[in-house]
Design an enzyme around this catalytic site. Structure first.
Site, PDB file in Angstrom:
ATOM      1  N   GLU A   1       3.361  10.513  10.383  1.00 28.34           N
ATOM      2  CA  GLU A   1       4.680   9.885  10.537  1.00 28.34           C
ATOM      3  C   GLU A   1       5.498  10.503  11.668  1.00 28.34           C
ATOM      4  O   GLU A   1       6.198   9.803  12.402  1.00 28.34           O
ATOM      5  CB  GLU A   1       5.478   9.986   9.223  1.00 28.34           C
ATOM      6  CG  GLU A   1       4.940   9.105   8.101  1.00 28.34           C
ATOM      7  CD  GLU A   1       3.696   9.659   7.418  1.00 28.34           C
ATOM      8  OE1 GLU A   1       3.336  10.826   7.683  1.00 28.34           O
ATOM      9  OE2 GLU A   1       3.076   8.934   6.618  1.00 28.34           O
TER      10      GLU A   1
ATOM     11  N   ASP B   1       9.993   6.658   1.420  1.00 30.48           N
ATOM     12  CA  ASP B   1       9.899   8.050   0.958  1.00 30.48           C
ATOM     13  C   ASP B   1       9.260   8.953   2.008  1.00 30.48           C
ATOM     14  O   ASP B   1       9.531  10.144   2.058  1.00 30.48           O
ATOM     15  CB  ASP B   1       9.068   8.126  -0.322  1.00 30.48           C
ATOM     16  CG  ASP B   1       9.612   7.216  -1.403  1.00 30.48           C
ATOM     17  OD1 ASP B   1      10.160   7.730  -2.380  1.00 30.48           O
ATOM     18  OD2 ASP B   1       9.516   5.979  -1.251  1.00 30.48           O
ATOM     19  N   TYR B   2       8.384   8.390   2.854  1.00 38.55           N
ATOM     20  CA  TYR B   2       7.670   9.206   3.836  1.00 38.55           C
ATOM     21  C   TYR B   2       8.409   9.333   5.154  1.00 38.55           C
ATOM     22  O   TYR B   2       7.925   9.962   6.094  1.00 38.55           O
ATOM     23  CB  TYR B   2       6.242   8.669   4.021  1.00 38.55           C
ATOM     24  CG  TYR B   2       5.541   8.661   2.691  1.00 38.55           C
ATOM     25  CD1 TYR B   2       5.490   9.848   1.950  1.00 38.55           C
ATOM     26  CD2 TYR B   2       5.033   7.511   2.128  1.00 38.55           C
ATOM     27  CE1 TYR B   2       4.931   9.864   0.681  1.00 38.55           C
ATOM     28  CE2 TYR B   2       4.470   7.522   0.859  1.00 38.55           C
ATOM     29  CZ  TYR B   2       4.420   8.701   0.139  1.00 38.55           C
ATOM     30  OH  TYR B   2       3.886   8.728  -1.118  1.00 38.55           O
TER      31      TYR B   2
ATOM     32  N   GLU C   1       0.470   3.230   9.991  1.00 38.22           N
ATOM     33  CA  GLU C   1      -0.674   3.368   9.096  1.00 38.22           C
ATOM     34  C   GLU C   1      -1.004   1.994   8.500  1.00 38.22           C
ATOM     35  O   GLU C   1      -0.128   1.352   7.922  1.00 38.22           O
ATOM     36  CB  GLU C   1      -0.325   4.377   7.997  1.00 38.22           C
ATOM     37  CG  GLU C   1      -0.064   5.764   8.578  1.00 38.22           C
ATOM     38  CD  GLU C   1       0.857   6.631   7.707  1.00 38.22           C
ATOM     39  OE1 GLU C   1       1.058   6.312   6.534  1.00 38.22           O
ATOM     40  OE2 GLU C   1       1.376   7.636   8.251  1.00 38.22           O
TER      41      GLU C   1
ATOM     42  N   HIS D   1       7.306   6.611  -4.403  1.00 44.26           N
ATOM     43  CA  HIS D   1       7.189   5.227  -3.941  1.00 44.26           C
ATOM     44  C   HIS D   1       8.352   4.376  -4.375  1.00 44.26           C
ATOM     45  O   HIS D   1       8.255   3.159  -4.407  1.00 44.26           O
ATOM     46  CB  HIS D   1       5.880   4.586  -4.446  1.00 44.26           C
ATOM     47  CG  HIS D   1       4.657   5.248  -3.900  1.00 44.26           C
ATOM     48  ND1 HIS D   1       4.094   6.354  -4.478  1.00 44.26           N
ATOM     49  CD2 HIS D   1       3.914   4.983  -2.801  1.00 44.26           C
ATOM     50  CE1 HIS D   1       3.036   6.731  -3.780  1.00 44.26           C
ATOM     51  NE2 HIS D   1       2.906   5.924  -2.752  1.00 44.26           N
TER      52      HIS D   1
ATOM     53  N   GLN E   1       5.199   3.812   6.380  1.00 46.80           N
ATOM     54  CA  GLN E   1       4.638   2.955   5.342  1.00 46.80           C
ATOM     55  C   GLN E   1       5.568   2.771   4.136  1.00 46.80           C
ATOM     56  O   GLN E   1       5.729   1.667   3.644  1.00 46.80           O
ATOM     57  CB  GLN E   1       3.284   3.506   4.899  1.00 46.80           C
ATOM     58  CG  GLN E   1       2.456   2.505   4.153  1.00 46.80           C
ATOM     59  CD  GLN E   1       0.985   2.891   4.181  1.00 46.80           C
ATOM     60  OE1 GLN E   1       0.587   3.897   3.591  1.00 46.80           O
ATOM     61  NE2 GLN E   1       0.182   2.118   4.879  1.00 46.80           N
TER      62      GLN E   1
END
Ligand SMILES: Cc1ncc(C[n+]2csc(CCOP(=O)(O)OP(=O)(O)O)c2C)c(N)n1
Ligand SMILES: [Mg+2]
Length: 796
Positions: free
Chosen positions: A528, A553-554, A497, A595, A550
């Site tokens: 993701e 956390d993701y 991304e 984040h 990115q």
């Protein structure tokens, strides 16, 4: 004139003969496959195998599909595809049974060396040195996995590689990996598995990217016991997908609906669809409806429990093989007798194949039994007091008709227990140790590359700095590195991304898309899961993807393919496939609940089989990238979010220097206490150490650098021997990666022997970090807290 007519007639006769032969050959393969399913189910029910899942009811579609699978193509499928594998000649019935029996000999089960359940196929992609084979000249099966729709994300990368090889100029040289991108990725998936997000995300991404993918949905109306009406909008995946249908001037996919009992119809549609996707790279989907499951889902249940009587009747009536037989007779391609002969032949062939597989499986174990029995009986002669018990053990082993390797070891162990330290047990102990070693190789090897492509064999080369080396922001150092790396290595691809146009949210790739093209550095949708699949598939085809998440956390969205697919690939294929994808992400610190995460316990526990790099700055990260790019295992690189704007000196040998994995670095020398940490937390530990200096407390700080592998030469122990106090600090939840390091040093390295005071961990709180500077301070470890704990330890 007359002559010409007779030539035409001869040609027609020839092509009719060839057609007839092909049809009968397909019928025979279908019958052999059906018989395999029937016999294999019995093997499980009589206890010779533990579990079975078969392709009965899916035979016709697969002999049809196999006709269009060419050299160079890839399959990413699931456990119903035995017929396809028999039809393309990449599996024999005997090998099928070897895998069913969990035969650990790679020569017998060439797909997984007994590590996978039956019908989990694979072909070799790399040689024993980890070098890529000439995949363009082979038919390629990416190793199957059991999680439903888990084959989808990887398929995206396998298909995308064709597009890259066709469109990226610098990749054209690799003709052993691709024939100008003509390879199609065949994907098979069950109807119920299309309910998974994996399916939708992959189909959407394939439709956007326009990659050569042919998806076959085997629709038997059920996912175990749950029928379609609970699975799919409008109870039809082809209906539900209609909005994705490609039109003139749009992207999208081509959709075909065919019937699973209609051999001729499927041959026609598959030919057309696969030709189109091969030529144009527009994906196609074949919805193969009205398939059956003659024996139900698997050996673990019976479908009579949940299928209504009418459905069971319908399945018998519309059985594909029955329908094909009728069609052959109607079209007078063979007589009833000819077909009966084929059917009879199939039964015998399967019986013989099964018997051979069983003999090959049991033979080596029988030898172990014989050897163990001889040793134990000899032992009995030397130990009269234990003799009767020993003889009882050996005769029990002899009378076991289906002994397992573990039965041999258990018996030997029991005999050794009886013998105690007696010298007479020397050879028995020796044999026990030999067998233990052998079983370790059979069952515990190849989690990572062990040969020349092991990251652990990459030599350390130190970073060199010119006297007038410029000092740049961390992100600029990375940017210089990626620039040089993309210039040097044509196989490198980066995507994620915001990675393309703006060069990632922290500008590591800034300006590089313009320089190296969209084919190599690209933006993706917010997806993701399939970014990870894209990386896995590209890496399997011999490319070197940097697949970006990115923010750390993701990673949760993309964790499944990493854990189930990437991390298990080398192990589950006995080292025959590798996927050196590098997952690039950033984490530990920014702001707020989503984040600032540092879920390192989650990462290291779910990704055994990958390397986990936690560099403290960008120069260290580059050294690790260099190490990883010289080796074959997948890895995740977690850059420090708060490090991109910190100043670092630019090394001269950007592409040459390496940071070895599993080697910690002492970044501050001290004598009173050892602080073990990594990544962003190191800076907080350093602040605390400065504060403690004022109290004459001298801290030694160790940067572990990589969590997997962890401190392979026990460097932390050397420090602990000097300080006799140790504390492990990170930003994970309590019991996460700090506890892992604690376990490694105190138990595995034997650190407990050198402790003067109780060891500690300091971690973040169990909740996610609250937003804002105070939220961070009171959620994550802070220097004052570290100072206080260490002062307390010094008083003990
Ligand atoms: C992620 C995941 N969830 C559940 C399962 C258990 N499971 C195995 S097969 C299956 C049904 C799959 O049905 P379908 O996709 O229609 O394929 P079929 O077996 O009917 O060919 C389920 C629920 C699994 N393997 N993976
Ligand atoms: Mg199904």
């Amino acid at each position: 004139m007359e002559n010409q007519t007779s030539v035409t007639l001869v040609n027609e006769k020839l092509s009719f003969d060839r057609f007839r032969e092909e049809v009968l050959s397909d019928y025979k393969i279908a019958c052999i496959s059906r018989e395999t399913s029937l016999v294999a189910r019995k093997e499980v029910l009589t206890g010779k195998a533990k579990f079975g899942i078969f392709g009965d009811g899916k035979e016709l579609a697969q002999v049809a599909m196999a006709k269009f699978f060419q050299t160079g193509d890839f399959r990413s499928g699931y456990y119903r595809d035995q017929t396809f594998m028999f039809a393309i000649g990449l599996a024999t019935v005997e090998q099928f049974f070897s895998q069913l029996f969990a035969d650990p000999d790679i020569n017998n089960d060439p797909f997984s060396a007994g590590r996978q359940m039956n019908s989990h196929f694979a072909t070799p992609f790399v040689d024993e040195n980890g070098e890529w084979l000439d995949l363009a000249n082979r038919k390629n099966i990416s190793a199957d996995i059991a999680p439903t729709a888990g084959q989808m994300p990887r398929a995206l990368g396998l298909a995308l590689a064709s597009k890259s090889f066709r469109s990226v100029e610098v990749l054209k040289q690799f003709s052993d990996l691709s024939d100008n991108g003509n390879e199609v990725c065949f994907v098979t998936v069950g109807d119920a598995s299309t309910s998974e997000g994996h399916f939708w995300e992959t189909v959407n991404a394939a439709a956007v990217l326009q990659v050569p993918m042919a998806i076959f949905v085997w629709d038997d109306g059920y996912g175990i016991s749950v029928p379609k009406k609970y699975q799919t909008a409008k109870s039809s995946i082809s209906e539900a997908l209609m909005g994705m249908q490609k039109k003139e001037g749009t992207n999208g996919i081509h959709i075909y609906a065919v019937k699973g009992w209609d051999y001729a119809g499927m041959c026609e549609k598959f030919e057309e669809g696969i030709r189109i996707t091969r030529e144009t790279h527009v994906p196609v989907l074949f919805h193969v409806e009205e398939m059956t499951q003659p024996q139900g889902h698997s050996t673990s249940g019976s479908h009579e429990r949940y299928k209504p009587a009418e459905r069971l009747d319908w399945e018998r009536e519309w059985d594909g093989i029955k329908k094909m037989r009728e069609w052959i007779l109607e079209n007078m391609l063979a007589s009833d007798d000819e077909l009966s002969d084929l059917e009879q032949y199939s039964k015998e062939f399967v019986r013989e194949s099964r018997a051979k597989a069983w003999e090959k499986y049991l033979g080596p174990i029988r030898k172990q039994v014989a050897q163990a029995v001889e040793l134990i009986n000899n032992l009995a002669k030397s130990l009269p007091e234990q003799a009767s018990q020993l003889v009882k053990l050996s005769s029990e082993l002899v009378s076991n008709h289906e002994p397992l390797r573990r039965d041999v070891l258990k018996t030997l162990n029991a005999a050794l227990d009886l013998a105690g330290d007696h010298d007479a047990a020397y050879w028995t102990r020796d044999y026990y140790n030999d067998l233990s070693k052998e079983n370790k190789i059979l069952y515990n090897s190849y989690l990572y590359n062990e040969g020349p492509k092991s990251a652990l064999k990459v030599e350390e080369v130190r970073a060199e700095f010119a006297e007038d080396a410029p000092t740049l922001n961390g992100f600029e150092v990375l940017n210089r590195y990626f620039d040089e790396a993309f210039a040097r290595n044509p196989k490198l691809l980066a995507f994620g991304e915001d990675v393309g146009l703006i060069g990632d949210v922290n500008q590591g790739f800034s300006g590089l898309q313009l320089k190296y093209g969209e084919g190599r550095i690209s933006d993706t949708g917010i997806r993701e899961l399939t970014i990870m699949g894209q990386g896995i598939g590209l890496a399997m085809r011999g490319l070197r993807p940097l697949a970006e998440i990115q923010y750390l956390d993701y990673l949760l969205y993309g964790l499944e393919p990493l854990s189930d697919d990437a991390a298990t690939l080398h192990y589950r294929t006995f080292g025959q496939q590798s996927c050196p994808v590098i997952v690039r992400t950033r984490g530990h610190r920014l702001e707020g609940i989503w984040h600032s995460g540092s879920p390192m316990g989650m990462v290291i526990n779910s990704l055994r089989g990958m390397y986990v790099c936690v560099p403290r700055n960008m120069v260290q990260a580059i050294g690790m990238y260099n190490t990883l790019l010289r080796s074959n295992d997948p890895a995740i690189m977690i850059e420090c979010l708060n490090g991109y704007r910190l100043k670092e000196k630019l090394p001269e040998n950007l592409l040459e220097f390496t940071v070895p994995l599993g080697i910690p670095e002492v970044i501050r020398h001290g004598t009173d206490i050892t602080i073990v940490s990594y990544g962003s937390t190191l800076r907080i530990a350093q602040n605390a150490a400065d504060m403690l200096d004022a109290f004459d407390i001298s801290c030694e700080i160790i940067d572990v650098q990589t969590l997997l592998p962890f401190d392979i030469h026990h460097k932390t122990l050397d420090s602990l021997k000097k300080t006799n106090r140790i504390i492990f600090i990170d930003e994970d939840v309590p019991g996460g990666a700090a506890a892992f390091m604690f376990n490694k040093v105190l138990e595995e390295q034997g650190g407990y022997r050198h402790l003067d005071v109780a060891p500690r961990t300091i971690t973040a709180k169990a909740h996610r970090a609250a937003y804002g500077s105070d939220g961070d301070y009171f959620s994550k470890p802070n220097a004052e807290e570290i100072e206080a704990v260490i002062k307390e330890m010094m008083k003990e």
